[in-house]
Write an enzyme that holds these catalytic residues in place. Structure first.
Site, PDB file in Angstrom:
ATOM      1  N   SER A  14      20.257  -4.864  59.058  1.00 43.11           N
ATOM      2  CA  SER A  14      21.301  -5.628  59.742  1.00 43.11           C
ATOM      3  C   SER A  14      20.952  -6.017  61.163  1.00 43.11           C
ATOM      4  CB  SER A  14      22.610  -4.817  59.762  1.00 43.11           C
ATOM      5  OG  SER A  14      22.439  -3.615  60.497  1.00 43.11           O
ATOM      6  N   ARG A  15      20.033  -5.283  61.793  1.00 44.96           N
ATOM      7  CA  ARG A  15      19.757  -5.508  63.211  1.00 44.96           C
ATOM      8  C   ARG A  15      18.259  -5.400  63.486  1.00 44.96           C
ATOM      9  NH1 ARG A  15      22.945  -1.011  66.266  1.00 44.96           N
ATOM     10  NH2 ARG A  15      21.910   0.229  64.683  1.00 44.96           N
ATOM     11  N   VAL A  61      20.535   5.857  53.436  1.00 44.25           N
ATOM     12  CA  VAL A  61      19.297   6.018  52.668  1.00 44.25           C
ATOM     13  C   VAL A  61      18.917   7.487  52.479  1.00 44.25           C
ATOM     14  CG1 VAL A  61      18.364   3.753  53.260  1.00 44.25           C
ATOM     15  CG2 VAL A  61      17.899   5.713  54.770  1.00 44.25           C
ATOM     16  N   ASN A  88      12.589   0.386  56.214  1.00 43.62           N
ATOM     17  CA  ASN A  88      12.633   0.096  57.642  1.00 43.62           C
ATOM     18  C   ASN A  88      13.671   0.918  58.399  1.00 43.62           C
ATOM     19  OD1 ASN A  88      12.480  -1.781  60.158  1.00 43.62           O
ATOM     20  ND2 ASN A  88      14.609  -1.959  59.485  1.00 43.62           N
ATOM     21  N   TYR A 159      10.033  11.759  66.513  1.00 44.38           N
ATOM     22  CA  TYR A 159       9.890  10.463  65.842  1.00 44.38           C
ATOM     23  C   TYR A 159       8.457  10.250  65.359  1.00 44.38           C
ATOM     24  CZ  TYR A 159       9.393   5.388  65.402  1.00 44.38           C
ATOM     25  OH  TYR A 159       9.104   4.123  64.951  1.00 44.38           O
ATOM     26  N   ALA A 162       7.374  12.468  62.416  1.00 42.20           N
ATOM     27  CA  ALA A 162       7.936  12.000  61.143  1.00 42.20           C
ATOM     28  C   ALA A 162       7.169  10.793  60.613  1.00 42.20           C
ATOM     29  CB  ALA A 162       9.409  11.663  61.316  1.00 42.20           C
ATOM     30  N   LYS A 163       6.794   9.886  61.499  1.00 43.08           N
ATOM     31  CA  LYS A 163       6.048   8.704  61.064  1.00 43.08           C
ATOM     32  C   LYS A 163       4.631   9.061  60.628  1.00 43.08           C
ATOM     33  CE  LYS A 163       9.182   5.492  61.605  1.00 43.08           C
ATOM     34  NZ  LYS A 163       9.734   4.758  60.434  1.00 43.08           N
TER      35      LYS A 163
END
Length: 254
Positions: A14-15, A61, A88, A159, A162-163
């Site tokens: 959405s963004r 999700v 995403n 972050y 996790a990636k």
């Protein structure tokens, strides 16, 4: 399979980057399931702007039942299975160096939140879309990573960790699913200018990136979004298990 013959699911669509990805696929004539979690108004407005080939569907999700329902709803609406999945969605994180916790102040719960967003939030949509992809002997799974794994300009510990895990998941999925005609790749963007998550990033950080990037600019969401088209297209039919860094050359990875 041509892009205009595909049904594409974009999580967190959405963004920001997600909206740019939705626009890129819609421009090429694909059917797009625009997933959103909390940004209902933005999602509905974007779907309305892009027309009947874009369907906005709410789902967390990280929730198996919601994800399954979203995929079923989208596939019923378009009358076709999902052939391309773009993972995403970003869960509760902003690229703010001023408020990022130092290592000694982090809790395991901070890491779990990002692991759930990046790993569980990828695993569940993949599992929901796999039956249709396997039946068609065709699928494109595109995960969104970060160049911070290779070049931690700011130590966003939870972050980036996790990636890094998402990169491992991407390559293991590529190994297992290739026999079914399904490719799995990762696109690692740099800090983008500008998304909601990067809106709090300081000009100093953006300035460092611009000054040290060969192209002399900060990558935009639209520029990264167009790379997803490549991985979804027949042009990338022999590419799987790869991590393509899209950051203007800041990180050069051999």
């Amino acid at each position: 399979m041509k892009l205009n013959e595909q049904t594409v699911l974009v999580t967190g669509g959405s963004r920001g980057l997600g909206a740019s990805i939705v626009k890129s696929f819609a421009r090429e004539g694909a059917n797009v399931i625009l997933n959103y979690f909390q940004s209902e108004e933005a999602a509905i407005l974007l779907a309305h702007e892009l027309g009947e080939h874009v369907l906005a569907v709410q789902a967390d999700v990280r929730d198996e039942e919601q994800v399954q329902r979203m995929v079923e709803q989208g596939e019923a609406y378009f009358g076709k299975p999902v052939t391309t999945l773009v993972n995403n969605a970003l869960i509760d994180f902003q690229f703010n160096p001023a408020t990022q916790k130092p290592l000694e102040d982090l809790f395991w719960a901070d890491f779990l939140k990002q692991l759930e967003g990046s790993i569980e939030g990828t695993l569940l949509p993949v599992q929901a879309c796999l039956p249709g992809m396997k039946a068609a002997s065709f699928g494109r799974i595109i995960n969104i990573g970060t160049n911070l794994v290779q070049n931690p300009v700011v130590a966003y510990h939870e972050y980036t960790t996790a990636k890094a895990g998402l990169l491992g998941l991407t390559r293991n999925m590529a190994k297992e699913l290739g026999q079914h005609g399904i490719t799995v790749n990762l696109i690692s963007g740099g800090l983008l200018r500008e998304t909601d998550a990067s809106s709090v990033t300081t000009d100093e950080v953006f300035g460092i990136i611009k000054a040290t990037t060969p192209l002399g600019k900060v990558t935009t969401p639209a520029e990264l979004a167009d790379v997803t088209l490549f991985f979804a297209s027949d042009w990338a039919r022999a590419v799987t298990g790869q991590n393509l860094i899209v950051d203007g050359g800041l990180v050069m990875n051999g």
